[in-house]
Design an enzyme around this catalytic site. Sequence first.
Site, PDB file in Angstrom:
ATOM      1  CB  THR A 274      -1.031  -0.052   1.474  1.00 42.84           C
ATOM      2  OG1 THR A 274      -1.595   1.289   1.163  1.00 42.84           O
ATOM      3  CG2 THR A 274      -0.333  -0.305   2.588  1.00 42.84           C
TER       4      THR A 274
ATOM      5  CD  GLU B  68      -2.733  -0.269   5.605  1.00 42.26           C
ATOM      6  OE1 GLU B  68      -3.921  -0.313   5.005  1.00 42.26           O
ATOM      7  OE2 GLU B  68      -2.077   0.679   5.394  1.00 42.26           O
TER       8      GLU B  68
ATOM      9  CE  LYS C 218      -8.105   4.815  -2.326  1.00 39.89           C
ATOM     10  NZ  LYS C 218      -8.952   3.487  -1.982  1.00 39.89           N
TER      11      LYS C 218
ATOM     12  CD1 TRP D  18      -3.427   3.216  -2.322  1.00 41.24           C
ATOM     13  CD2 TRP D  18      -4.303   5.263  -1.748  1.00 41.24           C
ATOM     14  NE1 TRP D  18      -4.220   3.223  -1.094  1.00 41.24           N
ATOM     15  CE2 TRP D  18      -4.626   4.298  -0.723  1.00 41.24           C
ATOM     16  CE3 TRP D  18      -4.665   6.734  -1.203  1.00 41.24           C
ATOM     17  CZ2 TRP D  18      -5.564   4.577   0.547  1.00 41.24           C
ATOM     18  CZ3 TRP D  18      -5.554   6.861  -0.343  1.00 41.24           C
ATOM     19  CH2 TRP D  18      -5.814   5.742   0.486  1.00 41.24           C
TER      20      TRP D  18
HETATM   21  P1  AMP Z   1      -6.890   0.887   0.305  1.00 38.62           P
HETATM   22  O1  AMP Z   1      -5.789   0.395   1.130  1.00 38.62           O
HETATM   23  O2  AMP Z   1      -6.313   1.325  -1.038  1.00 38.62           O
HETATM   24  O3  AMP Z   1      -7.959  -0.162   0.155  1.00 38.62           O
HETATM   25  O4  AMP Z   1      -7.608   2.331   0.791  1.00 38.62           O
HETATM   26  C1  AMP Z   1      -8.136   2.245   1.712  1.00 38.62           C
HETATM   27  C2  AMP Z   1      -8.865   3.732   1.930  1.00 38.62           C
HETATM   28  O5  AMP Z   1      -9.619   3.733   1.030  1.00 38.62           O
HETATM   29  C3  AMP Z   1      -9.614   3.787   3.298  1.00 38.62           C
HETATM   30  O6  AMP Z   1      -8.560   4.150   4.458  1.00 38.62           O
HETATM   31  C4  AMP Z   1     -10.653   5.089   2.967  1.00 38.62           C
HETATM   32  O7  AMP Z   1      -9.991   6.057   3.059  1.00 38.62           O
HETATM   33  C5  AMP Z   1     -10.599   4.710   1.590  1.00 38.62           C
HETATM   34  N1  AMP Z   1     -11.800   3.920   1.350  1.00 38.62           N
HETATM   35  C6  AMP Z   1     -12.294   2.810   1.233  1.00 38.62           C
HETATM   36  N2  AMP Z   1     -13.498   2.367   0.934  1.00 38.62           N
HETATM   37  C7  AMP Z   1     -14.398   3.604   0.990  1.00 38.62           C
HETATM   38  C8  AMP Z   1     -15.456   4.033   0.863  1.00 38.62           C
HETATM   39  N3  AMP Z   1     -16.525   3.293   0.909  1.00 38.62           N
HETATM   40  N4  AMP Z   1     -16.023   5.216   1.275  1.00 38.62           N
HETATM   41  C9  AMP Z   1     -14.971   6.257   1.502  1.00 38.62           C
HETATM   42  N5  AMP Z   1     -13.541   5.717   1.577  1.00 38.62           N
HETATM   43  C10 AMP Z   1     -13.291   4.656   1.280  1.00 38.62           C
END
Ligand code: AMP
Length: 542
Positions: free
Chosen positions: A186, A331, A439, A444
């Site tokens: 990540t 995570e 995002k 990312w």
């Molecule tokens: P990742 O580790 O790339 O899956 O990203 C995780 C992050 O994505 C989380 O900490 C949130 O900030 C964002 N995220 C994931 N799902 C959502 C959702 N349904 N609504 C808003 N933010 C989200």
Amino acid sequence: MHGLMQNHPLLISSMIDFAERHHGEGEIVSRRVEGDIHRSNYKTLAARSRQVAHALDGLGLEFSSRVATLAWNGYRHLELYFGVSGTGRVLHTLNPRLHPEQIAWIANHAEDSVLCFDLSFLPIVKAIHSRCTTIRHYVALCDADKLPADSGIPGLLSYEAWMGAQPTAYVWPIFDENSASSMCYTSGTTGNPKAALYSHRSTLLHALAGALPDALSMSARDAVLPVVPMFHVNAWGLPYSAAMTGAKLVFPGPAMDGKSIFELIEAEKVTFAAGVPTVWQMMLGHMQAGGLRFSTLKRTVIGGSACPPAMITAFNDTYGVEVLHAWGMTEMSPLGTVCTLKNKHLELEPQDKLRVRLKQGRGIFGVDMKIVDPEGQELPWDGKAFGDLLVRGPWIISAYFKGEGGSPLVDGWFPTGDVATIDPDGYMQITDRSKDVIKSGGEWISSIDVENIAMAHPAVAMAACIGMKHPKWDERPIIAVVKKPGSTVSRDELIAFYDGKTAKWQIPDDVVFLEAIPLGGTGKMQKTKLREVLKDYTLPGL
Ligand code: AMP
């Protein structure tokens, strides 16, 4: 006193054994890189996974060796999911959307021994293989006759020739369920990417909880389309939950456009699909333009970033498809919450129901959540108080791979970096992101990386990157810049400065020149204030 039940370790191999025995005819359909549709089933998947196991043994790889993939969603990638982890090696799904420099850095950090890749990623492999110091074997996921003669990669193997020559009988080894099974990097807000290292136990428990009726509700009667890539946190665990339930799996390969996804849903009678909002935006656009309807799709899980209200309404009201808004993190394996309604919500007026559906949902069994104020005091679950969201549970990280960044935990809880409310029914809603990562299309973009490149330009004194809402990509980065006194640089010159330094989609869409960037008491940039300054700004072309 111990209980007197059998103590079988929770191993990934048990899922594929189960699928073979109980759902051997369960279909696995893949759109391939070659463009055609390939049909397989759990029986064949299990046999070929065992051939992969033999082939890996043949390379002399030790227990816990990392086997990397650069691959789309498809049956060969799935065989590696089971074949690699089943033997006690660690599946490392590399994200092909990263810049090749980053991919090489990550492969070296993970100490990958093998890289298996779809031929569409050959240019990446060509670009990085001389810098990947630990990879000893390269395997192209294709037939022997498709292997390019002039790949430039010494000893390049064809997957089909490599594993196809192996016997299909193999006894999966039994080992400690806490052994590592797969890993995923990540790109955090600061420093280099860090890896979450999943175990057999965490993966199996996560898949079990994810399949529950009030989570993703998977069953043998489902046909599941994971549009979410298998290089994004194990496609949210869907390949494992599918094997555990015997659900039909449908893989889109590289064709992620609205038309291809819609056609696959219809042709394969998909009942359940999963992906980030950007993908669904493209598909809904295609459907609206052509006046199309679904004939089998019943529900879709949308997560990775916040699901816009118009999307929930379009799916629910126009197409009769239930939206399950979900939240999680790399995570967290990744599932944390899923927004499924309780009985009391079914009676609500449409607008009130939508308000509930917009929330990221309630914690699934196994995920414990709390919100805290800046002093770490727990806040009430009243739907109003918002604070830092912390989580704990058996599939939530305890430390990053190689101990990178020290312990991420606070009193045993993992701080998610998200800010949220939780209502009295336990529904969590993200109100903000405490980190400033952008995002874009489910990927990312590190604002710090974007800033660092701008800061390397001789005319730039200070640079702050923020994400701006974008109807298709969710967010796109722009960079606010303060020039050095007496220096000049134009918008186009600065954008051109990014060429070759980062992936194309990570280049900011625009540059805004300012006299000053708001700073806080400790000299840190205040991006919330910057957003206020830019509140009337719109992205070019919108
Ligand atoms: P990742 O580790 O790339 O899956 O990203 C995780 C992050 O994505 C989380 O900490 C949130 O900030 C964002 N995220 C994931 N799902 C959502 C959702 N349904 N609504 C808003 N933010 C989200």
